[in-house]
Design an enzyme around this catalytic site. Structure first.
Site, PDB file in Angstrom:
ATOM      1  N   ARG A  18      36.150  36.555  41.195  1.00 43.47           N
ATOM      2  CA  ARG A  18      37.718  37.475  41.343  1.00 43.47           C
ATOM      3  C   ARG A  18      38.363  38.141  40.061  1.00 43.47           C
ATOM      4  NH1 ARG A  18      41.706  33.536  38.753  1.00 43.47           N
ATOM      5  NH2 ARG A  18      40.046  31.104  38.700  1.00 43.47           N
ATOM      6  N   ALA A  33      34.471  30.397  42.315  1.00 48.93           N
ATOM      7  CA  ALA A  33      33.893  30.806  41.808  1.00 48.93           C
ATOM      8  C   ALA A  33      34.874  31.455  40.907  1.00 48.93           C
ATOM      9  CB  ALA A  33      32.675  31.756  41.071  1.00 48.93           C
ATOM     10  N   ASP A  34      35.173  30.515  39.147  1.00 49.45           N
ATOM     11  CA  ASP A  34      35.915  31.148  38.121  1.00 49.45           C
ATOM     12  C   ASP A  34      36.629  32.547  38.099  1.00 49.45           C
ATOM     13  OD1 ASP A  34      37.990  31.236  37.065  1.00 49.45           O
ATOM     14  OD2 ASP A  34      37.718  29.772  35.386  1.00 49.45           O
ATOM     15  N   CYS A  35      36.932  33.123  37.449  1.00 52.53           N
ATOM     16  CA  CYS A  35      37.384  34.655  37.421  1.00 52.53           C
ATOM     17  C   CYS A  35      35.368  34.850  37.073  1.00 52.53           C
ATOM     18  CB  CYS A  35      38.274  35.017  36.433  1.00 52.53           C
ATOM     19  SG  CYS A  35      39.865  34.201  36.612  1.00 52.53           S
ATOM     20  N   SER A  59      32.958  35.312  37.686  1.00 44.13           N
ATOM     21  CA  SER A  59      31.703  33.910  36.889  1.00 44.13           C
ATOM     22  C   SER A  59      30.643  34.337  37.757  1.00 44.13           C
ATOM     23  CB  SER A  59      31.791  32.662  37.644  1.00 44.13           C
ATOM     24  OG  SER A  59      32.765  31.888  36.984  1.00 44.13           O
TER      25      SER A  59
END
Length: 755
Positions: free
Chosen positions: A26, A326-328, A330
């Site tokens: 993101r 997935a995190d920002c 990643s």
């Protein structure tokens, strides 16, 4: 080969952010100017909102919606999801992998924004939720670290239920999504970590219990909590919760070491015992529908590309019923920051989609990722509607009940750290003039913490009750700032001293804020910033009446100077207490509420951090390296206040029934109160490299004055007495274990023998 290359080009060139294999990347923007599109490009309100498979949509779309198999309710969600994905072109599939999924108009599939946040209330930090003139606000509950201090599992579940009520209402009003990327359940391993305010503390068992209860509150539909579904992927859910950030993530930015490039070197023992345990409990006990993998590498491999973590553990061993996100950025940071294996952007995508397995991504991987996503949306009623929640609307956001719950959560979490000679509670008739001083004496936004609102003119708490507002209802208040949080201007101290000289009691509001501890900002020390210590001592020295110190912070602060100062009669820790924080603090100070909170983290002395870097992931002590160990489980030195510490206005006595699993708590004082009964196990002597003790159970009970309550605990020996060896294998050691209730008020042996 041409097909694989074509697919990778679609992903790397067409998308700026995407959901993959159930993982998502993101994009974080400082100017989130997103517009949310809805079914049929309309902004639905309440009862006229349409769902994907609503037959009435035929008129507006020109499509015979009922003719699609993905709208056939007689089929399983998995079969329906497969049908939907099979109807998409390759380009259309890729376009659905972003957190801003574009939709497929020719199939009647609208845009969907996956990213919404609900950490301690709805927020517009995630672009999937927005506020405007119709709904300008949402309830902002205390930050997680303070709610955890209540040690009240039913409260944690109620908070989740309230947040999901508001999320459903916003969705019905066309202003929010149903997928909340919350809660944060990383263990607070190091007191310097900037995101402690978001976490449930340092104990993995407590973190896991918070996760399971909060997720159940978010996801469970009333009446279905105990229903057993033959296919768990068919269980309907209210909103989708996402437990993050998996795993060994607790360094943000410490002396230039950043989370997006950090490699967490963690022994298998600590992964199993500490870092992974809350996520396991979140999936197995909370039945979370999503897990978010973290930025960092774990032992050299990016968490979002590790097949052992994501495929073997999360999917196979824990049996996740949902998707992985997935995190920002990643996936991008694998290339730009980790420079892992010198992978290209296309290769990073492929490895993430396949969780690190060899080979490029193929269409089957994309299909599997999309099917996981659409099954979750079907469970949410996005395709078939949710009549249970149709009634929720504007009246359910910032409702009176939710504002009262926010106040109650703050009250229950506040921890009484010192109360010399029963100074608190104050009697209003004896203390008619108050000096309210300190940087947080008129706190507003500070009380909210982070993951609340992004500062635009809309999107804010329902209301604020500041400390000044609340204490002004009890008597005359003389207010003086004294200094700001960083306290570099000592000229402001004198007016605060003058206020204290002329007041019947002085209440000092000090501590930290998001300029000291926050996401992307770790702390350098454990002290109050600037000249706050000098400010506190000077004001206390001249005060006419008793001095009460109120600390707002997430991480612990070395306040031994105040603890030992006879002029400072009482100390309260209030965390970041949410929109009604001022009212909650005043209620405790004046005895409308008897404090019962307990510290969910250890408050270390300032010199604790001198001998080791924050980036050292080791939990166990090392005498040769002068390494002290981390958390109450492994640290045996002096503290300011230990994990689990908290006083009450009431004295409680414990007695153990003959069955040894029933504890009687008796209130032997003159005031009703709540007590947190905490039970620990201690392993047999001589077991190398294990914990000093570990929390295995807790219950919060209300006991009226002169009354008693029986508390029953049932323990699984393998879980409650077990240890994890160096290889990460769970074992139950033979020998004499010890069960301890409270701070050693009661203890008894338990013998484990193998024949």
């Amino acid at each position: 080969m041409a097909k694989v290359i074509s697919l990778l080009l679609y992903i790397s060139l067409f998308l700026s952010c995407f959901v993959i294999s159930g993982y998502a990347k993101r994009k974080v923007s400082s100017n989130r100017n997103y517009k949310i599109q809805f079914v049929d490009d309309a902004t639905p309100t309440g009862s006229n909102f349409t769902f994907i498979c609503d037959p009435s949509r035929t008129d507006s779309t020109g499509l015979d919606i009922s003719s699609f198999n993905f709208c056939d309710k007689t089929l399983s969600y998995r079969v329906r999801a497969k049908d939907l994905v099979a109807r998409m072109t390759l380009k259309e599939k890729v376009a659905q992998l972003g957190n801003n999924a574009t939709g497929v108009p020719r199939l009647g599939l609208p845009f969907y924004g996956w990213w919404s946040e609900g950490l301690h209330g709805l927020s517009n930090v995630g672009p999937g939720t927005f506020f405007d003139g119709l709904v300008p606000s949402a309830t902002s509950f205390p930050t997680v670290i303070l709610s955890t201090a209540s040690f009240n599992e039913s409260l944690w579940r109620k908070l989740g239920q309230a947040v999901s009520d508001e999320a459903r209402a916003m969705y019905n009003l066309g202003r929010g999504g149903l997928t909340l990327w919350s809660p944060v359940i990383n263990v607070a391993r190091d007191p310097r970590w900037g995101r402690i305010l978001e976490t449930p503390g340092e104990d993995p068992f407590v973190v896991g219990r918070f996760a399971a209860n909060y997720v159940r509150g978010l996801q469970d539909i009333p009446g279905t909590e105990k229903v057993k579904y033959e296919d768990p992927n068919s269980r309907p859910i209210k909103v989708s919760a996402c437990c993050k950030h998996f795993t060994a993530y607790d360094v943000d930015n410490w002396h230039g070491v950043e989370r997006i490039s950090y490699d967490a070197k963690v022994p298998e023992q600590d992964l199993v015992e500490t870092f992974n345990l809350p996520f396991e409990m979140c999936v197995k006990e909370g039945d979370a529908s999503s897990i978010m993998c973290s930025y960092n590498r774990v032992n050299g491999i990016p968490a979002c590309a590790d097949p052992n973590l994501l495929s073997k553990i999360v999917r196979e061993q824990w049996d996740l019923h949902g998707y992985i996100v997935a995190d920002c950025d990643s996936v991008q940071v694998m290339v730009d920051n980790h420079k892992w294996l010198n992978v290209t952007k296309e290769e990073a995508v492929a490895k993430s989609l396949k969780a690190g397995k060899q080979g490029k991504v193929n269409v089957k991987d994309i299909d599997n990722a999309l099917e996981n996503l659409y099954v979750v949306l079907m469970r949410l009623g996005y395709f078939d509607g949710s009549p249970t929640f149709k009634r929720l609307g504007k009246k359910d956001v910032c409702s009176k009940q939710h504002i009262e719950l926010a106040t109650e959560a703050a009250r229950e979490g506040i921890v009484l750290l010192k109360n010399e000679n029963g100074t608190l509670p104050l009697n209003p008739s004896n203390f008619k003039t108050l000096a309210l001083v300190g940087p947080h004496s008129k706190a507003r936004e500070v009380m909210i913490g982070n993951y609340a609102f992004d500062g635009r003119h809309v999107g804010k708490p329902c209301q604020y009750t500041t400390p000044f507002d609340a204490f002004s209802t009890y008597g005359k208040v003389i207010n003086a700032l004294g200094c700001d949080v960083h306290c570099k201007d000592e000229s402001l101290i004198f007016p605060a001293m003058e206020a204290a000289k002329n007041a019947d009691a002085t209440i000092m509001f000090v501590g930290l804020d998001l300029t000291v501890e926050a996401e992307s900002l770790d702390r350098n020390d454990l002290l109050l910033p600037g000249s706050q210590t000098k400010f506190i001592n000077q004001v206390a020295d001249v005060a006419k009446g008793p001095v009460i110190l109120v600390i707002m912070s997430a991480g612990g602060v070395d306040i031994n100077f105040a603890k030992n100062n006879p002029k400072i009669k009482a100390i309260l820790w209030a965390g970041y207490p949410g929109e009604e924080g001022g009212r909650a603090i005043a209620d405790v100070v004046y005895g409308k509420y008897n404090p019962g909170g307990r510290l969910p983290i250890t408050w270390y002395q300032a010199d604790y951090i001198n001998n080791f870097p924050m980036t050292s992931m080791q939990l166990r002590p090392d005498v040769n390296q002068k390494y002290p160990g981390r958390t109450y489980k492994f640290f045996n030195g002096s503290t300011v206040f230990p994990f689990g510490y908290g006083l009450s206005y009431t004295k409680f006595d414990y007695k153990l029934a003959s069955t040894k699993n029933i504890v009687t708590v008796q209130n032997v004082d003159s005031r009703d109160g709540s007590e947190v009964v905490m039970v620990y196990s201690k392993p047999p002597a001589g077991v190398d490299g294990t914990h000093l003790k570990q929390l295995i159970g807790f219950q919060k009970v209300f006991v009226p004055t002169g009354g008693s309550k029986s508390v029953t605990f049932a323990f699984n020996a393998c879980k409650s007495l077990g240890i994890v060896d160096y290889a990460g294998i769970r074992l139950l050691p033979s020998g004499g274990h010890t069960i301890m209730v409270g701070d050693g008020a009661i203890s008894f042996p338990v013998q484990v023998n193998y024949s």
